[in-house]
Design a protein around this motif. Structure first.
Motif, short mmCIF file in Angstrom:
data_model
loop_
_atom_site.label_atom_id
_atom_site.label_comp_id
_atom_site.label_asym_id
_atom_site.label_seq_id
_atom_site.Cartn_x
_atom_site.Cartn_y
_atom_site.Cartn_z
N THR A 81 4.68 2.31 -24.23
CA THR A 81 3.31 2.10 -24.10
C THR A 81 2.75 2.04 -22.63
N GLY A 82 3.56 2.20 -21.54
CA GLY A 82 3.08 2.22 -20.35
C GLY A 82 2.67 3.68 -19.87
N ALA A 83 2.59 4.72 -20.76
CA ALA A 83 2.50 5.93 -20.05
C ALA A 83 0.73 5.94 -19.74
N GLY A 84 -0.13 5.21 -20.27
CA GLY A 84 -1.37 5.22 -19.77
C GLY A 84 -1.80 4.40 -18.91
N ILE A 85 -1.01 3.76 -18.27
CA ILE A 85 -1.12 2.92 -17.22
C ILE A 85 -2.09 3.28 -15.92
N ASP A 86 -2.91 3.03 -15.40
CA ASP A 86 -3.65 3.47 -14.27
C ASP A 86 -2.81 2.93 -12.91
N PRO A 87 -2.03 3.94 -12.20
CA PRO A 87 -1.39 3.26 -11.31
C PRO A 87 -1.65 2.75 -10.13
N HIS A 88 -3.19 2.67 -10.00
CA HIS A 88 -3.78 1.80 -8.93
C HIS A 88 -4.56 0.63 -9.55
N SER A 89 -4.19 0.36 -10.79
CA SER A 89 -4.70 -1.23 -11.33
C SER A 89 -3.48 -2.12 -11.13
N LEU A 90 -3.66 -3.24 -11.17
CA LEU A 90 -2.90 -4.32 -10.54
C LEU A 90 -1.56 -4.29 -11.49
N LEU A 91 -1.53 -3.90 -12.66
CA LEU A 91 -0.47 -3.52 -13.44
C LEU A 91 0.42 -2.39 -12.86
N GLY A 92 -0.35 -1.24 -12.55
CA GLY A 92 0.20 -0.07 -12.15
C GLY A 92 1.10 -0.46 -10.68
N ILE A 93 0.43 -1.33 -9.90
CA ILE A 93 0.66 -1.57 -8.46
C ILE A 93 2.05 -2.59 -8.72
N ALA A 94 1.87 -3.50 -9.54
CA ALA A 94 3.12 -4.44 -9.79
C ALA A 94 4.29 -3.91 -10.01
N PHE A 95 4.12 -2.78 -10.88
CA PHE A 95 5.36 -1.84 -11.27
C PHE A 95 5.54 -0.55 -10.39
N ASN A 96 5.02 -0.67 -9.43
CA ASN A 96 5.27 0.59 -8.46
C ASN A 96 4.83 1.73 -8.88
N LEU A 97 3.92 1.73 -9.86
CA LEU A 97 3.43 3.26 -10.35
C LEU A 97 2.66 3.96 -9.57
N HIS A 98 2.08 3.39 -8.37
CA HIS A 98 1.25 3.98 -7.34
C HIS A 98 2.10 4.59 -6.14
N ALA A 99 3.43 4.63 -6.24
CA ALA A 99 4.17 5.29 -5.51
C ALA A 99 4.34 6.72 -5.53
N ASP A 100 4.67 7.54 -4.24
CA ASP A 100 4.77 8.93 -4.46
C ASP A 100 5.57 9.53 -5.45
N SER A 101 6.68 8.30 -5.74
CA SER A 101 7.77 9.09 -6.79
C SER A 101 7.73 7.33 -7.74
N PRO A 102 6.92 7.26 -8.77
CA PRO A 102 6.73 6.11 -9.68
C PRO A 102 8.21 5.63 -9.90
N THR A 103 8.60 4.40 -10.02
CA THR A 103 9.87 4.07 -10.54
C THR A 103 9.92 4.16 -11.84
N ASP A 126 0.98 -1.21 0.15
CA ASP A 126 0.02 0.06 0.04
C ASP A 126 0.83 1.07 0.08
N GLY A 127 0.50 2.12 -1.03
CA GLY A 127 1.19 3.33 -0.91
C GLY A 127 2.68 3.22 -1.72
N GLY A 128 2.98 2.20 -2.19
CA GLY A 128 4.25 1.84 -3.19
C GLY A 128 5.63 1.73 -2.06
N LEU A 129 6.69 1.32 -2.87
CA LEU A 129 8.01 1.54 -2.27
C LEU A 129 8.83 2.48 -3.00
N SER A 130 9.52 3.02 -2.00
CA SER A 130 10.64 4.09 -2.40
C SER A 130 11.63 3.45 -3.24
N SER A 131 12.31 4.13 -4.07
CA SER A 131 13.65 3.57 -4.68
C SER A 131 14.60 3.17 -3.96
N GLU A 132 14.97 3.32 -2.77
CA GLU A 132 15.70 2.82 -1.76
C GLU A 132 15.36 1.57 -1.35
#
Length: 374
Positions: free
Chosen positions: A207-229, A114-120
């Motif tokens: 092609t990932g530019a339009g991914i919903d960050p809160h979709s399963l794909l967005g969460i798996a690729f940490n796009l829902h983090a405050d600073s998306p990876t 929840d909330g994503g992971l930081s780069s660190e």
């Protein structure tokens, strides 16, 4: 243009591979790519363009193949049991009925936090594992499967650490990388940094530019983090390369990965295959029929490995390996005795295995089918 002419070696009967490789790199000037293949115990292809043969670069999820080779060895040794609950090894793990087999099959639902992971945090597998231990899964564990893109190595690595008292990286180094002199690293030593060539962004819009960050794909690729990876920045960060997160932080070259897969299934450097026939049979059985909830792919996973043979029709059905986000693809095919690795420095627009792997793998497989091992 001379830098992008396919240079290197192909064995007799594999000339079509050089032609296919030249076509791939000529279509994308400045790409920087390597292609290596073994047929049984013999290197039959060693080509490069825009890079030296021993250059290293960020190969992302190619690390998952090395990680799960270690897991296969530990299952083979009897140290790990596939149908034992994960919690038996890792008491703090909250999903008390999930088995190691289900974890390796990307069935836990723990695709992120929840909330994503930081780069660190993403650079450190033990931190990721601690964050995931009590995370609520994103679907009912065991009932569906989906690509655990940034975290599967942390989860399986924590099981390995609890069962053995050693990190997955240490076991990989001792049992696989050092004995075979492999140029593929789960944690790049400072002494090898001079050979690292930075990952380059795609020349085409992602092609990932339009991914919903809160979709399963967005969460798996940490796009829902405050600073998306940012994947390019991620691989080009020294801390990531040094720690070598085993979901996403592999560094190496095609020679290293191809030789690793050749050693997995065949006699090499005077050593027997790393995996016994029984282990190969277990780890090359499809675990995930149906659709991946994260990526939408079909029939995606074996045990830890991707079902490479189902993606490329010129391979046997038991081919196993793993792609890398940069466009890399590496695998072993027990039925034909092939081991293959294609690496590149520039992202494809879509990410994952680059499209040119289709023609390159077909050329390698057809050449091998017409060749007899010496």
């Amino acid at each position: 243009m001379a830098d992008y002419i396919a240079a290197g070696y192909v064995a007799a009967g594999f000339g079509a591979v050089r032609t296919a490789f030249f076509g791939a790199v000529a279509a994308e000037p400045g790409l920087g790519a390597q292609l290596v293949a073994y047929h049984h115990d013999r290197m039959v292809v060693d080509l490069t363009a825009g890079m030296d043969h021993d250059d290293l670069t960020g190969l992302y999820s190619s690390a998952k193949g090395a990680a799960h080779l270690v897991v296969a060895l530990l299952v083979q040794d009897g140290v790990l049991e596939l149908d034992r609950p994960v919690v038996a090894y890792w008491p703090e793990f909250a999903l008390d009925s999930l088995t190691l087999r289900e974890l390796l099959s990307h069935r836990s639902g723990l695709i992120g936090v929840d909330g994503g992971l930081s780069s660190e945090e993403l650079a450190d597998d033990q931190v990721i594992a601690a964050r995931l231990a009590n995370q609520k899964p994103f679907w009912t564990p065991g009932e569906g499967y989906g690509y655990h893109a940034f975290v599967i190595g942390a989860l399986t690595g924590e099981v390995v650490r609890r069962a053995t008292g050693r990190s997955l990286r240490e076991i990989y180094d001792d049992r696989v990388r050092r004995p075979y002199g492999l140029d593929f690293y789960l944690g790049l030593p400072e002494s090898e940094e001079a050979r690292y060539r930075p990952v380059q962004p795609s020349q085409a819009p992602s092609t990932g530019a339009g991914i919903d960050p809160h979709s399963l794909l967005g969460i798996a690729f940490n796009l829902h983090a405050d600073s998306p990876t940012d994947l390019v920045e991620f691989a080009n960060t020294r801390r990531v390369r040094a720690l070598g997160p085993v979901s996403s932080g592999g560094v190496g070259n095609a020679r290293g990965l191809a030789k690793m897969y050749a050693a997995a299934i065949g006699r090499l450097d005077g050593r027997p295959p790393l995996l016994t026939p029984a282990t190969v049979a277990e780890f090359t059985t499809l675990q995930t029929p149906g659709t991946d909830l994260v990526t939408g792919e079909s029939d995606h996973f074996l045990l830890g490995f991707e079902a490479t043979g189902l993606r490329y029709p010129t391979l046997g059905p038991r081919a196993f390996g793993h792609s890398g986000a940069i466009g890399a693809q590496s695998f072993a095919d027990p039925d034909s005795g092939l081991a293959y690795s294609y690496t590149r420095r520039r992202f494809t627009a879509a990410g994952g295995a680059a499209p040119e792997n289709d023609s390159l793998i077909a050329a390698v497989a057809r050449s091998a089918a017409g060749s007899r091992p010496s």
